[in-house]
Design a protein around this motif. Structure first.
Motif, PDB file in Angstrom:
ATOM      1  N   ARG A  62      36.477 -19.285 -50.722  1.00 51.21           N
ATOM      2  CA  ARG A  62      35.440 -18.944 -49.723  1.00 51.21           C
ATOM      3  C   ARG A  62      34.189 -18.404 -50.410  1.00 51.21           C
ATOM      4  NH1 ARG A  62      39.815 -16.879 -47.075  1.00 51.21           N
ATOM      5  NH2 ARG A  62      39.244 -14.745 -47.611  1.00 51.21           N
ATOM      6  N   VAL A  63      34.409 -17.560 -51.410  1.00 54.30           N
ATOM      7  CA  VAL A  63      33.267 -16.997 -52.130  1.00 54.30           C
ATOM      8  C   VAL A  63      32.435 -18.109 -52.753  1.00 54.30           C
ATOM      9  CG1 VAL A  63      32.645 -15.601 -54.132  1.00 54.30           C
ATOM     10  CG2 VAL A  63      34.409 -14.798 -52.549  1.00 54.30           C
ATOM     11  N   ASN A  64      33.127 -19.065 -53.399  1.00 56.37           N
ATOM     12  CA  ASN A  64      32.408 -20.152 -54.065  1.00 56.37           C
ATOM     13  C   ASN A  64      31.656 -21.027 -53.078  1.00 56.37           C
ATOM     14  OD1 ASN A  64      32.710 -20.512 -57.135  1.00 56.37           O
ATOM     15  ND2 ASN A  64      34.715 -19.770 -56.468  1.00 56.37           N
ATOM     16  N   LEU A  65      32.272 -21.250 -51.923  1.00 55.84           N
ATOM     17  CA  LEU A  65      31.568 -22.051 -50.917  1.00 55.84           C
ATOM     18  C   LEU A  65      30.291 -21.360 -50.477  1.00 55.84           C
ATOM     19  CD1 LEU A  65      34.513 -23.376 -48.699  1.00 55.84           C
ATOM     20  CD2 LEU A  65      33.041 -24.694 -50.223  1.00 55.84           C
ATOM     21  N   ASP A  66      30.397 -20.034 -50.236  1.00 50.60           N
ATOM     22  CA  ASP A  66      29.207 -19.271 -49.842  1.00 50.60           C
ATOM     23  C   ASP A  66      28.134 -19.351 -50.912  1.00 50.60           C
ATOM     24  OD1 ASP A  66      30.357 -18.643 -47.516  1.00 50.60           O
ATOM     25  OD2 ASP A  66      30.959 -16.597 -48.076  1.00 50.60           O
ATOM     26  N   LEU A  67      28.570 -19.188 -52.180  1.00 48.49           N
ATOM     27  CA  LEU A  67      27.600 -19.225 -53.281  1.00 48.49           C
ATOM     28  C   LEU A  67      26.922 -20.580 -53.346  1.00 48.49           C
ATOM     29  CD1 LEU A  67      29.601 -17.352 -56.066  1.00 48.49           C
ATOM     30  CD2 LEU A  67      27.467 -16.606 -54.991  1.00 48.49           C
ATOM     31  N   GLY A  68      27.731 -21.643 -53.101  1.00 43.46           N
ATOM     32  CA  GLY A  68      27.169 -22.995 -53.117  1.00 43.46           C
ATOM     33  C   GLY A  68      26.139 -23.172 -52.016  1.00 43.46           C
ATOM     34  N   ASP A  69      26.479 -22.665 -50.835  1.00 41.81           N
ATOM     35  CA  ASP A  69      25.564 -22.808 -49.695  1.00 41.81           C
ATOM     36  C   ASP A  69      24.212 -22.182 -49.989  1.00 41.81           C
ATOM     37  OD1 ASP A  69      27.565 -24.082 -48.407  1.00 41.81           O
ATOM     38  OD2 ASP A  69      28.124 -22.417 -47.088  1.00 41.81           O
ATOM     39  N   THR A  70      24.263 -21.072 -50.738  1.00 45.40           N
ATOM     40  CA  THR A  70      23.002 -20.327 -50.929  1.00 45.40           C
ATOM     41  C   THR A  70      22.391 -20.533 -52.299  1.00 45.40           C
ATOM     42  OG1 THR A  70      24.361 -18.475 -51.604  1.00 45.40           O
ATOM     43  CG2 THR A  70      23.654 -18.520 -49.297  1.00 45.40           C
ATOM     44  N   ALA A  71      22.954 -21.461 -53.081  1.00 48.18           N
ATOM     45  CA  ALA A  71      22.435 -21.648 -54.443  1.00 48.18           C
ATOM     46  C   ALA A  71      21.024 -22.203 -54.415  1.00 48.18           C
ATOM     47  CB  ALA A  71      23.350 -22.605 -55.211  1.00 48.18           C
ATOM     48  N   SER A  72      20.253 -21.876 -55.483  1.00 44.62           N
ATOM     49  CA  SER A  72      18.839 -22.234 -55.480  1.00 44.62           C
ATOM     50  C   SER A  72      18.649 -23.724 -55.724  1.00 44.62           C
ATOM     51  CB  SER A  72      18.109 -21.421 -56.552  1.00 44.62           C
ATOM     52  OG  SER A  72      18.809 -21.579 -57.769  1.00 44.62           O
ATOM     53  N   ASP A  73      19.469 -24.314 -56.629  1.00 43.24           N
ATOM     54  CA  ASP A  73      19.258 -25.749 -56.845  1.00 43.24           C
ATOM     55  C   ASP A  73      20.540 -26.526 -56.625  1.00 43.24           C
ATOM     56  OD1 ASP A  73      20.230 -26.591 -59.995  1.00 43.24           O
ATOM     57  OD2 ASP A  73      20.076 -24.459 -59.428  1.00 43.24           O
ATOM     58  N   GLY A  74      20.389 -27.791 -56.446  1.00 43.21           N
ATOM     59  CA  GLY A  74      21.520 -28.683 -56.111  1.00 43.21           C
ATOM     60  C   GLY A  74      22.588 -28.667 -57.177  1.00 43.21           C
ATOM     61  N   GLY A  75      22.199 -28.655 -58.475  1.00 43.05           N
ATOM     62  CA  GLY A  75      23.168 -28.690 -59.576  1.00 43.05           C
ATOM     63  C   GLY A  75      24.090 -27.493 -59.498  1.00 43.05           C
ATOM     64  N   ALA A  76      23.553 -26.294 -59.348  1.00 39.35           N
ATOM     65  CA  ALA A  76      24.346 -25.070 -59.263  1.00 39.35           C
ATOM     66  C   ALA A  76      25.257 -25.144 -58.051  1.00 39.35           C
ATOM     67  CB  ALA A  76      23.428 -23.854 -59.174  1.00 39.35           C
ATOM     68  N   ALA A  77      24.724 -25.620 -56.939  1.00 35.88           N
ATOM     69  CA  ALA A  77      25.521 -25.714 -55.714  1.00 35.88           C
ATOM     70  C   ALA A  77      26.737 -26.605 -55.956  1.00 35.88           C
ATOM     71  CB  ALA A  77      24.675 -26.276 -54.579  1.00 35.88           C
ATOM     72  N   GLN A  78      26.485 -27.755 -56.645  1.00 36.11           N
ATOM     73  CA  GLN A  78      27.597 -28.673 -56.893  1.00 36.11           C
ATOM     74  C   GLN A  78      28.686 -28.008 -57.723  1.00 36.11           C
ATOM     75  OE1 GLN A  78      28.314 -31.566 -55.508  1.00 36.11           O
ATOM     76  NE2 GLN A  78      26.508 -31.143 -54.271  1.00 36.11           N
ATOM     77  N   ARG A  79      28.248 -27.188 -58.711  1.00 31.78           N
ATOM     78  CA  ARG A  79      29.254 -26.520 -59.548  1.00 31.78           C
ATOM     79  C   ARG A  79      30.110 -25.577 -58.705  1.00 31.78           C
ATOM     80  NH1 ARG A  79      25.227 -26.629 -63.234  1.00 31.78           N
ATOM     81  NH2 ARG A  79      24.544 -24.472 -62.865  1.00 31.78           N
ATOM     82  N   TYR A  80      29.486 -24.806 -57.809  1.00 29.81           N
ATOM     83  CA  TYR A  80      30.263 -23.910 -56.928  1.00 29.81           C
ATOM     84  C   TYR A  80      31.204 -24.706 -56.035  1.00 29.81           C
ATOM     85  CZ  TYR A  80      27.347 -19.934 -58.291  1.00 29.81           C
ATOM     86  OH  TYR A  80      26.741 -18.961 -58.992  1.00 29.81           O
ATOM     87  N   TYR A  81      30.663 -25.792 -55.479  1.00 31.50           N
ATOM     88  CA  TYR A  81      31.503 -26.597 -54.588  1.00 31.50           C
ATOM     89  C   TYR A  81      32.714 -27.189 -55.336  1.00 31.50           C
ATOM     90  CZ  TYR A  81      27.824 -26.367 -51.039  1.00 31.50           C
ATOM     91  OH  TYR A  81      26.935 -25.936 -50.135  1.00 31.50           O
ATOM     92  N   ALA A  82      32.420 -27.633 -56.602  1.00 28.65           N
ATOM     93  CA  ALA A  82      33.516 -28.223 -57.377  1.00 28.65           C
ATOM     94  C   ALA A  82      34.612 -27.194 -57.621  1.00 28.65           C
ATOM     95  CB  ALA A  82      32.990 -28.750 -58.709  1.00 28.65           C
ATOM     96  N   ARG A  83      34.186 -25.966 -57.904  1.00 33.47           N
ATOM     97  CA  ARG A  83      35.149 -24.894 -58.160  1.00 33.47           C
ATOM     98  C   ARG A  83      35.975 -24.629 -56.887  1.00 33.47           C
ATOM     99  NH1 ARG A  83      38.862 -22.643 -60.673  1.00 33.47           N
ATOM    100  NH2 ARG A  83      39.126 -20.411 -60.383  1.00 33.47           N
ATOM    101  N   ALA A  84      35.285 -24.626 -55.761  1.00 31.97           N
ATOM    102  CA  ALA A  84      35.962 -24.381 -54.491  1.00 31.97           C
ATOM    103  C   ALA A  84      36.989 -25.495 -54.218  1.00 31.97           C
ATOM    104  CB  ALA A  84      34.948 -24.307 -53.358  1.00 31.97           C
ATOM    105  N   GLU A  85      36.563 -26.717 -54.497  1.00 32.12           N
ATOM    106  CA  GLU A  85      37.452 -27.879 -54.297  1.00 32.12           C
ATOM    107  C   GLU A  85      38.726 -27.741 -55.120  1.00 32.12           C
ATOM    108  OE1 GLU A  85      36.605 -32.136 -53.050  1.00 32.12           O
ATOM    109  OE2 GLU A  85      36.798 -30.185 -52.103  1.00 32.12           O
ATOM    110  N   GLU A  86      38.513 -27.361 -56.391  1.00 32.48           N
ATOM    111  CA  GLU A  86      39.632 -27.233 -57.307  1.00 32.48           C
ATOM    112  C   GLU A  86      40.632 -26.198 -56.780  1.00 32.48           C
ATOM    113  OE1 GLU A  86      38.325 -26.156 -61.240  1.00 32.48           O
ATOM    114  OE2 GLU A  86      40.386 -25.524 -61.730  1.00 32.48           O
TER     115      GLU A  86
END
Lengths: 998, 270
Positions: A404-428
């Motif tokens: 959940r934390v990673n998803l939130d971080l992804g939602d609010t990340a400044s750029d798309g690349g960072a967001a994708q990294r958070y989302y990938a972590r959440a997926e894993e």
């Protein structure tokens, strides 16, 4: 007078000490002589052993040699040997001339010519090599060019050589050859040699094959060593080296010099106890054990104990010495040595005394009071699984949160690349949790399984109000062996008031419930059922000489005096049916050890009626105190004190622990911590101040170490008396002696992780459920059934014995086996029968196995027969129409009386059937096993009704040995193979057709 | 003087002590010899004791003849039920009587008579006469046979159907071979003595015979007229035992002199 005063003589000058000195010197000299003698002779007693051994053994061998030589001669004279020998001579003769020719050509022609050509060739080549090197190191192109010309000159130089002729005639020829011609000559000769050698081998192939065959015939027929081998041994004795014979194992710091005296232990000739006069020289009595435990890798004292280094005396070497901690095991306990490395096993093949001890430990319920690792393992595993479940649940929550934390971080990340990294972590994390979830599910299943498997040793006492005759209870508690000799319930040393208090507590805290009322049945039918349906695989009846049946469960000779009829009917009909206990959810309820025989109500009543007539006239006095609440309160303390809850479920004592000491390492407990009490001195004097002495006496009379002590009743030793036989005491002593903390590293211990672990695990379930009461699982097993008089004496009943399971894993498919073990009727509705062997009176019962136990048992049988799991069915060639017709013919022909014994599903015929129905073959059996079974059934089930020699060998196939039906006579395939395929493709329609044909 | 004593007193015991200590070596061989002295020599192992081989002089040999009688009600056994095998029924005209107890005119057949005591420790040459056990009409003929150990039993199949021959010994090796119609005879010599080895045909479960394997050659099975004869017996005192599978055992003591002939009657009652 004064003048007469004597001057004291100076002792130094006036007194001679020469005598003292002489004596001292002589004594010193004698000591020196003695010291040397002692060192050379006395300290090395093995010298005498070795001298005697080499003399006696030589004599023994000299006597044996001519006997073996005569046997060899006898074999040499046998027609088979003579024939092979003749063929061999003929074969050798046939090629002898050619071989000689080849040998001459190679030895005198080809090889000398090759060597000569190579010599000349190598001289030229080295010259060329030298020029090449000069080219490589030169920097001057001109010089290089001139060197290359030199090489060309060498290559074209004509050399005069004298070469032997290749035909081996010994003649030589003089040739003028150039470099390349020489090389060709040399290579050509090399090739020729290879060709000739290959030809030689080819020519000798037949002779070599015959020689191998002849020698194999000799070694096959000759029992023991050949005369030449014995000659070798005699020669060894002639060159015998006197000295310490020792095995040194660095990794476990073991030095064993046992073989300095026990010289015959590993000799290849079997030496009997008195063959060399003294038993010290005899062969190891079980050489097959040395084959799997090579002394070079295991030593001797690792199994036998004793002081392997000591060579001074028998006493010291054997460690039978007050100050040696590990005295050698006595012969009756020698298998104790197996336990330390085979601690994970309950059955070790070949260790029958030890196995008996382990089985007693399990089936006398020792583990109720004394923990022993591996026994009652389910309870400990259950605790571990529950802990693991808690851990996994925590992991799951933590992962979910981090996701959940990673998803939130992804939602609010400044750029798309960072967001994708958070989302990938959440997926894993999400995927990880899917796996964790599956693992939790499995563990929950295991938890349920284990909860069902965990079971106290004795019966639950929560039901005694429904089950037992009230007044009988105190009499039983007072002395169970008076009522039922040999009962597993041991005899406690209770005061009368304690008996009354315990009875009162148990009575007042038992469950109330309703039992269905049953009419009486037919005792005569009941007796027949009791004796043949399977009850006696575990239970016995009759006392003394008339006792028959198994000793796994209670002797029921007087059960009518103690048990209520209606309860007995319910228990016999379905042991899993119990009075509801509000404290235990049904899924977690321990399952009974007693299985269901899938009896009808009427059959259950008949058996119960028969059993309730098993009684004496014994009257039990009324026991009003059992209803007195004060007595019950005192009873609770007594029950705690004596540890009753170690073996029984008792209301209010569900969480009670064991009261005895942990015996897992009892054999290595320091001797002074075994409490010999006032017997210590006596034990030392009589030579039993040892672990063995303690165990034996304690097991024989658990109160023995209270003798002479001044103690309150409650301070006395509590261990009850099991009235064990001498043999049982020896088995348990052996087991306890072996229960030591091993000092050996892992590679010495037998703790396999491959399929052999499945075998180890399986034996625990088999021992706990007494499968061997009915089945023979290991060669040498004697089941309880086999000892019942009618099965032992009447050949017709002998055929009714439950099947042998020696090759069960090779016989059946694992999925089928698991299904069968869970439901031996092989049917959900039609359960009043055997699924496979409907013709047997004895019935394969339905055990209350958990899924985990089913899997373990299946794996056990598969592992024992080296069957791969998962099972990949063998591909089977479909029958052609012609083959089906031939199969049908064979099946019903007189030569293959299959349908005479095997069930067909037609009730009128099946009355006489003594073998299973073919219709279940394809889902039950494995084709390869079936094929082998048809050819040699006695090799799979000794004593089987299925006859051998149904087939005979014809070239490379098996054909029926009887009259072959016309249609099959032209069939060129293997009859047994055809029948197997036919059987595996049989269906109901085909079977009906067969019956019509018959 | 006293000094010397002191010295000696200190030295000598110390020396002797050292000697004694050093002497306490290994005397395994002496101890073993002492222990086994007087006992009979080495162990004989598992092999059976070999008795003395006896050759009987035909000139002095005795003969025991006799008769097995039966009085009272003959125990009744249901007739053989061959309904499972039509081929077998066809071989018989009608009902096939049971062969468990066969009495003809008050004479009992199938009784094994043998010398049970009096020949201990003796060995005799193995009989060479052929004993036949035939499968005829899906019945074993005869129902009881006796052979000496090592004497071949000749098992034949005269039926048009396949049988399997399955002896169920307790002490001998067990085997089970199929024998089709017209197949060659099975010759088998039992290597160990054993009474009452049941023989079964699993294909035709009603078929049963008994084989007695004897250590010595002094036995006979009563014939249809109840008679038996045991010949070539060395003179002496013996216990003669009669065994019938259903009716049990009887014993008599007999003494026979050189060339004598004795008659014995065993009387069974129903």
């Amino acid at each position: 007078m004064a003048e007469e005063t004597q001057v004291q003589p100076d002792p130094i000058t006036s007194k001679s000490y020469s005598v003292h000195l002489l004596v001292s010197m002589l004594l010193l000299l004698a000591s020196l002589v003695w010291a040397i003698y002692d060192e050379v002779e006395i300290m090395r007693p093995y010298k005498e052993y070795q001298a005697r051994f080499s003399a006696y053994y030589t004599g023994f061998l000299m006597e044996l040699q001519p006997q073996q030589a005569a046997r060899e001669d006898e074999i040499r004279q046998s027609p088979e040997y003579q024939e092979l020998d003749g063929e061999l001579s003929t074969a050798e003769q046939a090629v002898r001339a050619r071989i000689a020719e080849i040998d001459r050509e190679v030895g005198r022609g080809v090889v000398p010519r090759m060597t000569a050509a190579r010599g000349a060739f190598q001289i030229l080549r080295s010259e060329i090599d030298a020029q090449r090197y000069l080219i490589e190191v030169s920097h001057d192109e001109g010089e290089k060019e001139s060197l290359r010309e030199d090489i060309e000159e060498i290559r074209s130089r004509v050399v005069e050589v004298e070469l032997p002729l290749a035909d081996g005639s010994g003649e030589t020829e003089e040739l003028e050859l150039q470099y390349e011609q020489l090389e060709a000559e040399f290579l050509g000769m090399q090739e020729r040699r290879t060709a000739l050698q290959a030809e030689r081998l080819e020519a000798l192939a037949e002779a070599n094959r015959l020689r191998a065959e002849r020698d194999a015939l000799m070694s096959d027929r000759l029992v023991g060593l050949g005369a030449t081998q014995i000659d070798g041994l005699i020669a060894n004795m002639r060159n015998f080296d006197v000295g310490i014979k020792q095995i040194h194992l660095l990794d476990i710091d073991l030095v064993d010099r046992c073989e300095s005296c026990h010289l015959g232990i590993r000799e290849p000739v079997e030496i009997g106890a008195t063959d060399l006069i003294y038993p010290v020289f005899k062969s190891h009595p079980r050489p097959e054990l040395l084959q799997i435990h090579d002394p070079e890798a295991f030593g001797c004292s690792s199994c036998h104990n004793g002081n392997g280094r000591a060579t001074r005396s028998v006493t010291k070497g054997h460690g039978r010495h007050k100050f040696w901690l590990w005295p050698m095991y006595y012969p009756e306990n020698v298998e104790a040595g197996c336990q330390q490395c085979h601690a994970k096993e309950v059955v070790t093949p070949g260790g029958e005394t030890l196995n008996m001890g382990r089985e007693l430990y399990m089936n006398k319920g020792c583990w109720g009071c004394h923990r022993f690792e591996g026994y009652d393992a389910e309870a400990e595993e259950l605790t571990a699984v529950r802990q693991e479940l808690r851990n996994l649940n925590a992991t799951y929550s933590a992962n979910a949160k981090e996701m959940r934390v990673n998803l939130d971080l992804g939602d609010t990340a400044s750029d798309g690349g960072a967001a994708q990294r958070y989302y990938a972590r959440a997926e894993e994390l999400r995927l990880t949790n899917t796996r964790v979830d599956a693992e939790i599910h499995n563990l929950q299943m295991e938890e349920t399984n284990l909860a069902q498997e965990v079971k106290k040793f004795g019966p639950s006492l929560k039901e005694i109000k429904l089950k037992d005759v009230k007044e009988w209870i105190p009499a039983w508690i007072k002395d169970p062996h008076e009522f039922r000799p040999g009962s597993k319930m041991p005899v406690f040393r209770l005061l009368d008031e304690e008996v009354q208090q315990i009875s009162a507590y148990l009575w007042q805290n038992a469950l109330d419930g309703e039992l269905a009322r049953h009419p009486r049945g037919n005792a005569e039918r009941g007796q027949e059922l009791f004796e043949t349906r399977g009850c006696m695989g575990c239970h016995s009846i009759g006392e003394g000489d008339s006792r028959m049946g198994g000793d796994f469960a209670a002797n029921l000779s007087r059960v009518g005096e103690k048990m209520n009829y209606d309860y007995m009917v319910r228990w016999i009909h379905d042991p899993s049916e119990v009075t509801p206990d509000p404290d235990v959810p049904d899924a977690m309820r321990p399952r009974p050890v007693m299985p269901s025989l899938r009896l009808t109500d009427q059959e259950s009543r008949d058996i119960a009626t028969y059993l309730s007539e098993q009684r004496t006239d014994q009257e039990y006095p009324p026991a009003p105190y059992m209803d007195d609440p004060d007595m019950a309160a005192a009873g609770l303390a007594a029950i705690r004190h004596y540890g009753c809850a170690g073996c029984h479920e008792i209301t209010g004592l569900e969480e009670e622990g064991r009261i005895g000491t942990d015996l897992t390492l009892e054999g290595s407990k320091p001797l002074e911590r075994l409490d010999f009490a006032l017997k210590t001195h006596e034990a030392e004097l009589e030579g039993w101040y040892s672990h063995k002495g303690f165990f034996e006496r304690k097991l024989e009379n658990p109160a023995v170490f209270d003798e002479g002590k001044e103690r309150e009743h409650l301070e006395r030793l509590r261990m009850p008396n099991f009235n064990l036989s001498a043999e049982e005491i020896n088995g348990l002593t052996t087991f306890l002696l072996g229960a030591v903390e091993t000092t050996f590293p892992e590679q010495y211990r037998f703790e396999p992780e491959d399929e052999r672990a499945d075998v180890q695990e399986g034996w625990w379930i088999i021992t706990r459920h007494n499968c061997t009461g009915c089945h023979q699982i290991r060669p040498g097993n004697v089941s309880s059934f086999m000892t019942i008089p009618r099965y032992a004496d009447d050949p017709d009943w002998a055929e009714q014995l439950p099947p042998q399971l020696y090759t069960e894993g090779a016989r059946v498919q694992p999925e089928w086996l698991a299904g069968f073990l869970s439901n031996p009727a092989l049917s959900e509705s039609d359960i009043n029968r055997n699924g496979v062997r409907e013709y047997l009176h004895a019935r394969m019962p339905t055990f209350y196995f958990s899924d985990r136990q089913l899997a373990k048992l299946t794996k056990f049988f598969m592992a024992r027969d080296s069957q791969p799991v998962p099972h990949m069915p063998e591909a089977m060639e479909p029958l052609t129409n012609a083959e089906r017709a031939i199969g049908r013919q064979l099946f019903t022909s007189d030569a293959a009386p299959c349908l005479q014994c095997h069930m067909t599903g037609v009730p009128s015929q099946d009355v006489d059937a003594t073998a299973p129905n073919f219709l279940i073959a394809s889902e039950r059996l494995k084709p390869n096993w079936t094929y082998r079974w048809m050819l040699e059934p006695a090799a799979i089930a000794p004593g089987t009704a299925m006859p051998s020699e149904l087939f005979e060998r014809d070239g490379d196939r098996w054909v029926f040995s009887g009259q072959i039906p016309a249609q099959a006579r032209n069939y060129e395939g293997d009859h047994a193979d055809l029948l197997t395929r036919y059987m595996f493709q049989m269906d109901g329609a085909e079977l009906r057709r067969l019956q019509a044909l018959q | 003087m006293s000094n010397r004593r002191v010295l000696a007193a200190a030295f000598v015991p110390a020396f002797l002590l050292a000697m004694a200590f050093a002497c306490g070596g290994d005397d395994y061989f002496d101890e073993y010899d002492a222990r086994t002295r007087g006992q009979s020599g080495g162990q004989s192992g598992d092999a059976a004791p070999v008795g003395e081989m006896v050759t009987v002089d035909p000139a002095t040999a005795a003969t025991v003849t006799g008769m097995i009688t039966f009085s009272g009600d003959v125990p009744r056994f249901p007739p053989v039920n061959m309904s499972a095998e039509p081929d077998c029924i066809q071989l018989h005209g009608g009902r096939v009587p049971s062969d468990r107890v066969v009495v003809n005119d008050g004479k009992l057949q199938h009784v094994m008579v043998w010398v049970s005591k009096g020949l201990e420790g003796k060995r005799f040459p193995v009989r060479t006469d052929m004993v036949n056990l035939d499968q005829d009409g899906c019945i074993y003929k005869p129902h009881v046979v006796a052979v000496q150990m090592g004497q071949p039993l000749n098992i034949t199949n005269s039926d048009p159907t396949t049988h399997n021959v399955h002896p169920l010994p307790r002490e001998n090796r067990e085997w089970n071979k199929s024998q089709t119609s017209g197949a060659p005879a099975i010759d088998y010599a039992f290597p160990r003595a054993e009474m009452k080895i049941a023989v079964k045909c699993n294909i035709h479960p009603w078929m049963q015979a008994y084989i007695h394997v004897m250590e010595h050659p002094y036995f006979a099975v009563s014939a249809a007229d109840g008679t038996f004869e045991i010949g070539n017996l060395p003179p002496g005192s013996y216990t003669l035992q009669a065994v019938h599978e259903q009716l049990g055992e009887q014993e008599v003591q007999i003494t026979v002199g050189a060339s004598e002939s004795t008659e014995v009657t065993f009387a069974y009652t129903g």
